[in-house]
Design a protein around this motif. Structure first.
Motif, PDB file in Angstrom:
ATOM      1  N   SER A  31      -1.652   0.746   1.444  1.00  0.00           N
ATOM      2  CA  SER A  31      -2.106   0.461   0.079  1.00  0.00           C
ATOM      3  C   SER A  31      -1.252   1.179  -0.945  1.00  0.00           C
ATOM      4  N   GLU A  32      -0.949   2.451  -0.692  1.00  0.00           N
ATOM      5  CA  GLU A  32      -0.134   3.229  -1.621  1.00  0.00           C
ATOM      6  C   GLU A  32       1.304   2.712  -1.663  1.00  0.00           C
ATOM      7  N   ILE A  33       1.848   2.403  -0.486  1.00  0.00           N
ATOM      8  CA  ILE A  33       3.218   1.879  -0.414  1.00  0.00           C
ATOM      9  C   ILE A  33       3.315   0.550  -1.160  1.00  0.00           C
ATOM     10  N   SER A  34       2.348  -0.324  -0.936  1.00  0.00           N
ATOM     11  CA  SER A  34       2.379  -1.653  -1.549  1.00  0.00           C
ATOM     12  C   SER A  34       2.211  -1.588  -3.060  1.00  0.00           C
ATOM     13  N   GLN A  35       1.380  -0.654  -3.531  1.00  0.00           N
ATOM     14  CA  GLN A  35       1.213  -0.498  -4.974  1.00  0.00           C
ATOM     15  C   GLN A  35       2.516  -0.024  -5.618  1.00  0.00           C
ATOM     16  N   ALA A  36       3.165   0.973  -4.987  1.00  0.00           N
ATOM     17  CA  ALA A  36       4.440   1.470  -5.497  1.00  0.00           C
ATOM     18  C   ALA A  36       5.500   0.369  -5.437  1.00  0.00           C
ATOM     19  N   GLU A  49      -4.659   3.016   4.270  1.00  0.00           N
ATOM     20  CA  GLU A  49      -4.498   3.850   3.084  1.00  0.00           C
ATOM     21  C   GLU A  49      -3.032   3.993   2.684  1.00  0.00           C
ATOM     22  N   ALA A  50      -2.186   4.328   3.665  1.00  0.00           N
ATOM     23  CA  ALA A  50      -0.751   4.480   3.381  1.00  0.00           C
ATOM     24  C   ALA A  50      -0.149   3.148   2.954  1.00  0.00           C
ATOM     25  N   LYS A 110       5.027  -2.832  -5.593  1.00  0.00           N
ATOM     26  CA  LYS A 110       4.760  -3.848  -6.616  1.00  0.00           C
ATOM     27  C   LYS A 110       5.285  -3.404  -7.980  1.00  0.00           C
ATOM     28  N   TYR A 111       5.044  -2.137  -8.328  1.00  0.00           N
ATOM     29  CA  TYR A 111       5.569  -1.616  -9.592  1.00  0.00           C
ATOM     30  C   TYR A 111       7.101  -1.641  -9.591  1.00  0.00           C
ATOM     31  N   THR A 144      10.929  -5.032  -1.490  1.00  0.00           N
ATOM     32  CA  THR A 144       9.554  -5.003  -2.005  1.00  0.00           C
ATOM     33  C   THR A 144       8.913  -6.386  -1.960  1.00  0.00           C
TER      34      THR A 144
END
Length: 265
Positions: free
Chosen positions: A99-104, A96-97, A106-107, A78
């Protein structure tokens, strides 16, 4: 505050120096390990497997190791996405994908940091005593770990190479943990400049840490026959123990703690 010399310096580090430096260190480590495997091959148990095993790591010791190891892999992947994601992943999956992958990611990076620190504390407590310098380490170093004189160098539970990995991992783990928590809880006790310093420290140490652990993974899997079993099942072949940790094996036998076992007929 946004347009300042220190900010431009940090941006140059993050967008240029870190990209090139991390790529050279990590890919360079992989190339060196691949070359070592092609040139030297896998280090085999010279006497062959005896069929008898010795208990090397107990269940809780293995749990502590794998807690730290799995957490490290999650943090490493990550974290690399933060550095290389826009270059490597974004063109492949799209905005879009990504962005979602990077947000997950980061968490996952934020919350996994707590299990990593917990595992690091356990490893420090469990293995600290066995990783202190010992007289037998001098002979191991004189023989270059067995490579110079082409014979098995004497070693206790951990040889100097393993002890070096332990202490370097402890130092690196401490550095990434402190700098990481400063980034996780920003500006509580830090200025902008100190936050930038924390990020630089976190990134540089993390890259070097990944390179160190790549070498550790190589030795424990492809590089040495029988090594993975130590943390996989907790049992190692007695010939492997005799060849790589003979002093430790002798001490275990003397104390009656070797835990010899043989496969069922």
């Amino acid at each position: 505050m946004l347009i300042q010399p220190a900010g431009r310096t940090w941006d140059y580090f993050h967008e240029v120096l870190l990209h090139w430096g991390a790529a050279v260190v990590i890919l360079g480590t992989i190339v060196l390990l691949a070359a070592a495997y092609l040139i030297m091959g896998r280090l085999r148990i010279s006497a062959g497997r005896s069929g008898r095993t010795v208990t090397r790591f107990r269940a809780f010791e293995r749990f502590s190791h794998w807690l730290t190891a799995v957490s490290f892999v999650v943090l490493g992947l990550t974290g690399l996405n933060i550095t290389f994601g826009k270059i490597v992943l974004l063109p492949v999956v799209g905005p879009e994908a990504f962005s979602e992958i990077s947000q997950a990611a980061k968490y996952a990076h934020n919350f996994t940091s707590f299990s990593f620190v917990a595992g690091l504390v356990l490893i420090v407590g469990i293995f600290f005593r066995d990783n202190l310098p010992a007289k037998v380490d001098i002979e191991w170093l004189k023989q270059g770990g067995g490579f110079i004189k082409s014979k098995h160098a004497p070693a206790g539970r951990f040889n100097p190479g393993e002890k070096a990995v332990y202490w370097l991992s402890l130092a690196a783990g401490l550095a990434v943990s402190i700098s990481g928590f400063l980034l996780l809880f920003p500006f509580y006790e830090t200025t902008v400049a100190e936050m930038q310093l924390a990020h630089v420290t976190h990134a540089v140490v993390a890259v070097l840490f990944i390179a160190l652990i790549l070498g550790h993974i190589y030795i424990g899997t492809l590089g040495m026959e029988g090594a993975f079993e130590a943390m996989g099942t907790g049992e190692v072949d007695s010939n492997w123990a005799k060849e790589h940790h003979d002093v430790w094996l002798a001490e275990q036998l003397e104390k009656g703690k070797a835990g010899y076992s043989a496969p069922a007929e």
